[in-house]
Design an enzyme around this catalytic site. Structure first.
Site, PDB file in Angstrom:
ATOM      1  N   LEU A   1       0.839  -1.216  -0.065  1.00 23.20           N
ATOM      2  CA  LEU A   1       0.037   0.041   0.047  1.00 23.20           C
ATOM      3  C   LEU A   1       0.874   1.217   0.072  1.00 23.20           C
ATOM      4  CD1 LEU A   1      -2.419  -1.249   2.582  1.00 23.20           C
ATOM      5  CD2 LEU A   1      -2.688  -1.194   0.147  1.00 23.20           C
ATOM      6  N   GLY A   2       0.262   2.364  -0.175  1.00 22.35           N
ATOM      7  CA  GLY A   2       1.117   3.631  -0.039  1.00 22.35           C
ATOM      8  C   GLY A   2       1.128   4.210  -1.532  1.00 22.35           C
TER       9      GLY A   2
ATOM     10  N   CYS B   1       3.924   7.667  -3.454  1.00 22.11           N
ATOM     11  CA  CYS B   1       4.420   8.451  -2.508  1.00 22.11           C
ATOM     12  C   CYS B   1       5.450   7.583  -1.839  1.00 22.11           C
ATOM     13  CB  CYS B   1       3.466   9.223  -1.682  1.00 22.11           C
ATOM     14  SG  CYS B   1       4.106  10.113  -0.144  1.00 22.11           S
TER      15      CYS B   1
ATOM     16  N   GLY C   1      -8.197  -2.217 -10.788  1.00 23.00           N
ATOM     17  CA  GLY C   1      -9.637  -1.918 -10.631  1.00 23.00           C
ATOM     18  C   GLY C   1     -10.050  -1.236 -11.916  1.00 23.00           C
TER      19      GLY C   1
ATOM     20  N   THR D   1      10.636  15.603 -16.079  1.00 26.38           N
ATOM     21  CA  THR D   1      10.176  16.676 -16.631  1.00 26.38           C
ATOM     22  C   THR D   1       8.652  16.855 -16.295  1.00 26.38           C
ATOM     23  OG1 THR D   1      10.121  15.194 -18.535  1.00 26.38           O
ATOM     24  CG2 THR D   1      11.736  16.865 -18.479  1.00 26.38           C
TER      25      THR D   1
ATOM     26  N   HIS E   1      13.546  31.071  21.686  1.00 27.71           N
ATOM     27  CA  HIS E   1      14.969  31.284  21.400  1.00 27.71           C
ATOM     28  C   HIS E   1      16.036  29.972  22.052  1.00 27.71           C
ATOM     29  CE1 HIS E   1      18.775  33.535  20.553  1.00 27.71           C
ATOM     30  NE2 HIS E   1      18.972  33.384  22.000  1.00 27.71           N
TER      31      HIS E   1
HETATM   32  P1  NAI Z   1       8.162  19.851 -12.228  1.00 31.18           P
HETATM   33  O1  NAI Z   1       6.989  19.976 -13.293  1.00 31.18           O
HETATM   34  O2  NAI Z   1       8.423  20.159 -11.057  1.00 31.18           O
HETATM   35  O3  NAI Z   1       9.570  20.150 -13.102  1.00 31.18           O
HETATM   36  C1  NAI Z   1       9.855  19.785 -14.362  1.00 31.18           C
HETATM   37  C2  NAI Z   1      10.876  20.641 -15.233  1.00 31.18           C
HETATM   38  O4  NAI Z   1      11.205  20.145 -16.543  1.00 31.18           O
HETATM   39  C3  NAI Z   1      10.324  22.050 -15.539  1.00 31.18           C
HETATM   40  O5  NAI Z   1      11.330  22.831 -14.857  1.00 31.18           O
HETATM   41  C4  NAI Z   1      10.405  22.152 -16.940  1.00 31.18           C
HETATM   42  O6  NAI Z   1      10.324  23.421 -17.399  1.00 31.18           O
HETATM   43  C5  NAI Z   1      11.641  21.277 -17.297  1.00 31.18           C
HETATM   44  N1  NAI Z   1      11.388  20.743 -18.765  1.00 31.18           N
HETATM   45  C6  NAI Z   1      10.314  20.265 -19.383  1.00 31.18           C
HETATM   46  N2  NAI Z   1      10.726  19.808 -20.666  1.00 31.18           N
HETATM   47  C7  NAI Z   1      12.167  19.933 -20.841  1.00 31.18           C
HETATM   48  C8  NAI Z   1      13.124  19.538 -21.724  1.00 31.18           C
HETATM   49  N3  NAI Z   1      12.701  19.363 -23.094  1.00 31.18           N
HETATM   50  N4  NAI Z   1      14.110  19.849 -21.730  1.00 31.18           N
HETATM   51  C9  NAI Z   1      14.657  20.447 -20.393  1.00 31.18           C
HETATM   52  N5  NAI Z   1      13.759  20.895 -19.382  1.00 31.18           N
HETATM   53  C10 NAI Z   1      12.391  20.725 -19.509  1.00 31.18           C
HETATM   54  O7  NAI Z   1       8.479  18.142 -12.584  1.00 31.18           O
HETATM   55  P2  NAI Z   1       9.128  17.053 -11.717  1.00 31.18           P
HETATM   56  O8  NAI Z   1      10.197  17.625 -10.945  1.00 31.18           O
HETATM   57  O9  NAI Z   1       9.078  15.907 -12.387  1.00 31.18           O
HETATM   58  O10 NAI Z   1       7.823  16.704 -10.441  1.00 31.18           O
HETATM   59  C11 NAI Z   1       6.820  16.138 -10.979  1.00 31.18           C
HETATM   60  C12 NAI Z   1       5.734  16.258  -9.991  1.00 31.18           C
HETATM   61  O11 NAI Z   1       5.867  15.705  -8.821  1.00 31.18           O
HETATM   62  C13 NAI Z   1       5.398  17.702  -9.537  1.00 31.18           C
HETATM   63  O12 NAI Z   1       4.049  18.078  -9.387  1.00 31.18           O
HETATM   64  C14 NAI Z   1       6.142  17.890  -8.087  1.00 31.18           C
HETATM   65  O13 NAI Z   1       5.524  18.828  -7.504  1.00 31.18           O
HETATM   66  C15 NAI Z   1       5.742  16.398  -7.738  1.00 31.18           C
HETATM   67  N6  NAI Z   1       6.751  16.069  -6.628  1.00 31.18           N
HETATM   68  C16 NAI Z   1       6.737  16.767  -5.414  1.00 31.18           C
HETATM   69  C17 NAI Z   1       7.890  16.744  -4.485  1.00 31.18           C
HETATM   70  C18 NAI Z   1       7.736  17.395  -3.247  1.00 31.18           C
HETATM   71  O14 NAI Z   1       6.434  17.832  -2.965  1.00 31.18           O
HETATM   72  N7  NAI Z   1       8.804  17.513  -2.475  1.00 31.18           N
HETATM   73  C19 NAI Z   1       8.672  15.731  -4.718  1.00 31.18           C
HETATM   74  C20 NAI Z   1       8.697  15.046  -6.011  1.00 31.18           C
HETATM   75  C21 NAI Z   1       7.791  15.440  -6.901  1.00 31.18           C
END
Ligand code: NAI
Length: 464
Positions: free
Chosen positions: A38-39, A42, A115, A269, A443
C-alpha cells in the site's frame, strides 16, 4: 460479490487517507490497489524513499564538510550503496506495513488487483465485481516523458525517479533533465554521493512557479554544492547504449545544438494523471485536454456516484493536497461539509537547505497589481542557524500593504518545510504580519527567523 458504501481506487496518500476517513465516518469501505504494498507512488517510489536517501546523503555531507570544524575528527565515512538502499527499503517497508495495520484497525478491505469501473456503482477487480454506492478514483500519476523529444525510458540508463532510486551503482556522471522538484532532490542526493551532476532545464530559471528570490538563491546554493546547470535549453534527444547515454539539447537563445554524455540520465520533466484501464471513456467521465478527470468543487465527476481526487484531477501534484481532498470527499459522501482551501497549500523541496512556500509569490502579486510589502530576514541573523552551519537562506514574508494580512511566505533555509506551517496556520486564521511578529517565539530556534521577517514587515527586524 460484496456491497460497499465506498470503494476507493488507489492506495496512495489520497486514496488511503480517504478510505480511513470514510471508515471513521461509519461507511463500509474497500480500497483497490494493484501494487504488492500500500502507499502508492509516495510511499513506495516517491516521497518516502527519496527522503531516506536525502537524509543519508546529507549526513555524509555533514561528515565531509562540518565535522572537523566542530572538533569531530577522523576519516569521513565511505558509502556502502547496497546498505543505503537497504535502509531506504526498510523505511519504505515500515511505512507501507503501517498502512496495512491502519486498514485492519479501521476494518477497510484491501481488494488486491487493478480495478476498473464497468458501470457506475460497480468496481471490477480480477474476475470479481463489487457493488459500491460511491466510488472515489485516487489513481494518481505517472512520469511524463520529455515533451517533443525522442527519449526511451528503460529505467536502467534512462530513468524516471523510480529507476533513480534503485540504480545498481552510483553513476560517475548523471544528467538530469528538468530543474523541478524531482530533478533537484535526486540531483542533490547523487551530487552528495559523488556523482558529477549536470541539470538541463528548458526555462531560464529553476523550480518553476516558486518566488523569484528563492529561485535565484536556491540556484546559487546548489551550484555551491557542486551541481552544474544548463538553463534555457530544450532537450531534444536521449540516445542510450548498454552502459551510457548521450543527451542532445538546443540552447533557446541561439538555437545551437549541444551534446553531453552521461552514465545515467534522469528524466524529471513532470508527471501526468494515471487513469489507464479504469474504463472512464466508456463511462463518459469528462476529462480535461491534459488528461485530468474533471470534477466540481465537491470532487464529483459528471457521473453520479463517482468522485475523483489527487494527482488524477486538477491542481498541484502533491501528496498532502491529495490527502486533504481525500478527507474532504469522504466528508461529502458522509453528508458532511468537505472543504479544501487551495489558497493555502504549502510546497516543500527537501534538499539542504530546504525550500518551502505557501500563498502568493511576489511575481504573482505584481501581476495582480496588488499593493504589498515584503519582510525579509536572513538566516545569517539567526543564532541557532549559525551554530549548526545553516546560515544560508532567508524567510520572505509578503503582506498586504494596507491591511497587513499575510499573503504568502517563501523560505529557503534550515527546517523550512516545518517552519512554513506557522504561516499556513496563520493564513487559515487570516493573520496579519503583526500577529506573527507579536507571537512569542522560543529562543534559540529557526522559527525566530519567521518572526523577524514578520517584524520586517512593520517597524523592522531586530537582528538585521
Ligand atoms: P516539475 O514540473 O516540477 O519540473 C519539470 C521541469 O522540467 C520544469 O522545470 C520544466 O521546465 C522542465 N522541462 C520540461 N521539458 C524539458 C525539456 N525538453 N528540456 C529541459 N527541461 C524541460 O516536475 P518533476 O520535478 O518531474 O515533478 C513532478 C511532480 O511531482 C511535480 O508536480 C512535483 O510537485 C511533484 N513532486 C513533489 C515533491 C515534493 O513535494 N517534495 C517531490 C517530488 C515530486
Amino acid at each position: 460479490m460484496a456491497q460497499y458504501d465506498v470503494i476507493v481506487i488507489g492506495a496512495g496518500p489520497g486514496g488511503y487517507v480517504s478510505a480511513i476517513r470514510c471508515a471513521q465516518l461509519g461507511l463500509k469501505t474497500a480500497v483497490v490497489e494493484g501494487r504488492d504494498t500500500l502507499g502508492g507512488t509516495c510511499l513506495n517510489v516517491g516521497c518516502i524513499p527519496s527522503k531516506a536517501l536525502l537524509h543519508a546523503s546529507h549526513q555524509l555531507h555533514e561528515a565531509e564538510h562540518n565535522f572537523a570544524a566542530m572538533g569531530l575528527k577522523g576519516k569521513s565515512p565511505s558509502v556502502d550503496w547496497t546498505q543505503m538502499k537497504a535502509y531506504k527499503s526498510d523505511v519504505v517497508g515500515q511505512n507501507t506495513k503501517g498502512i496495512e495495520f491502519l486498514f485492519k484497525k479501521n476494518k477497510i478491505d484491501w481488494l488486491k488487483g487493478w480495478g476498473s469501473i464497468p458501470a457506475a456503482g460497480q468496481v471490477k477487480v480480477g474476475n470479481e465485481v463489487h457493488d459500491a454506492k460511491n466510488i472515489i478514483i485516487a489513481s494518481g500519476s505517472e512520469p511524463s516523458s520529455v515533451p517533443g523529444a525522442e527519449v526511451t525510458i528503460d529505467e536502467k540508463i534512462v530513468v524516471t525517479s523510480t529507476g533513480a532510486l534503485e540504480l545498481p551503482k552510483i553513476p560517475k556522471k548523471l544528467a538530469v533533465i528538468g530543474a523541478g522538484v524531482i530533478g533537484l532532490e535526486l540531483g542533490s542526493v547523487y551530487a552528495r554521493l559523488g556523482s558529477e551532476v549536470q541539470v538541463i532545464e528548458f526555462l531560464d530559471h529553476i523550480t518553476p512557479g516558486m518566488d523569484g528570490d528563492v529561485q535565484k538563491s536556491f540556484l546559487k546554493l546548489l551550484k555551491k554544492q557542486g551541481l552544474n546547470f544548463t538553463l534555457g535549453a530544450a532537450v531534444s534527444k536521449v540516445e542510450a547504449s548498454k552502459t551510457k547515454a548521450k543527451v542532445t539539447y538546443k540552447l533557446r537563445k541561439d538555437d545551437s545544438e549541444h551534446q553531453i554524455d552521461a552514465d545515467v540520465v534522469l528524466v524529471a520533466t513532470g508527471r501526468k494523471p494515471f487513469t489507464d484501464g479504469l474504463g472512464l471513456e466508456a463511462l463518459g467521465v469528462e476529462m480535461s485536454p491534459r488528461g485530468q478527470i474533471k470534477t466540481d468543487s465537491q470532487w464529483r465527476t459528471n457521473v453520479p456516484g463517482i468522485y475523483a481526487i489527487g494527482d488524477a484531477i486538477d491542481g498541484p501534484m502533491l501528496a498532502h493536497k491529495a490527502e486533504d481532498e481525500g478527507m474532504a470527499a469522504a466528508e461529502v459522501i458522509a453528508g458532511k461539509h468537505g472543504h479544501v482551501n487551495y489558497e493555502v497549500i504549502p510546497g516543500v523541496i527537501y534538499t539542504a537547505p530546504e525550500v518551502a512556500s505557501v500563498g502568493k509569490t511576489e511575481e504573482q502579486l505584481k501581476e495582480e497589481g496588488r499593493a504589498y510589502k515584503v519582510g525579509k530576514f536572513s538566516f545569517m541573523g539567526n543564532a541557532r542557524a549559525k551554530a549548526v552551519f545553516q546560515g544560508d537562506g532567508f524567510v520572505k514574508l509578503l503582506a498586504d500593504k494596507d491591511t497587513d494580512r499575510v499573503l504568502g511566505c517563501h523560505i529557503i533555509g534550515p527546517g523550512a518545510g516545518d517552519l512554513i506551517h506557522e504561516i499556513c496556520v496563520g493564513m487559515e486564521f487570516g493573520a496579519s504580519a503583526e500577529d506573527i511578529a507579536l507571537t512569542c517565539h522560543a529562543h534559540p530556534t529557526f522559527s525566530e527567523a519567521v518572526r523577524e521577517a514578520a517584524l520586517a514587515c512593520g517597524d523592522g527586524a531586530i537582528h538585521m
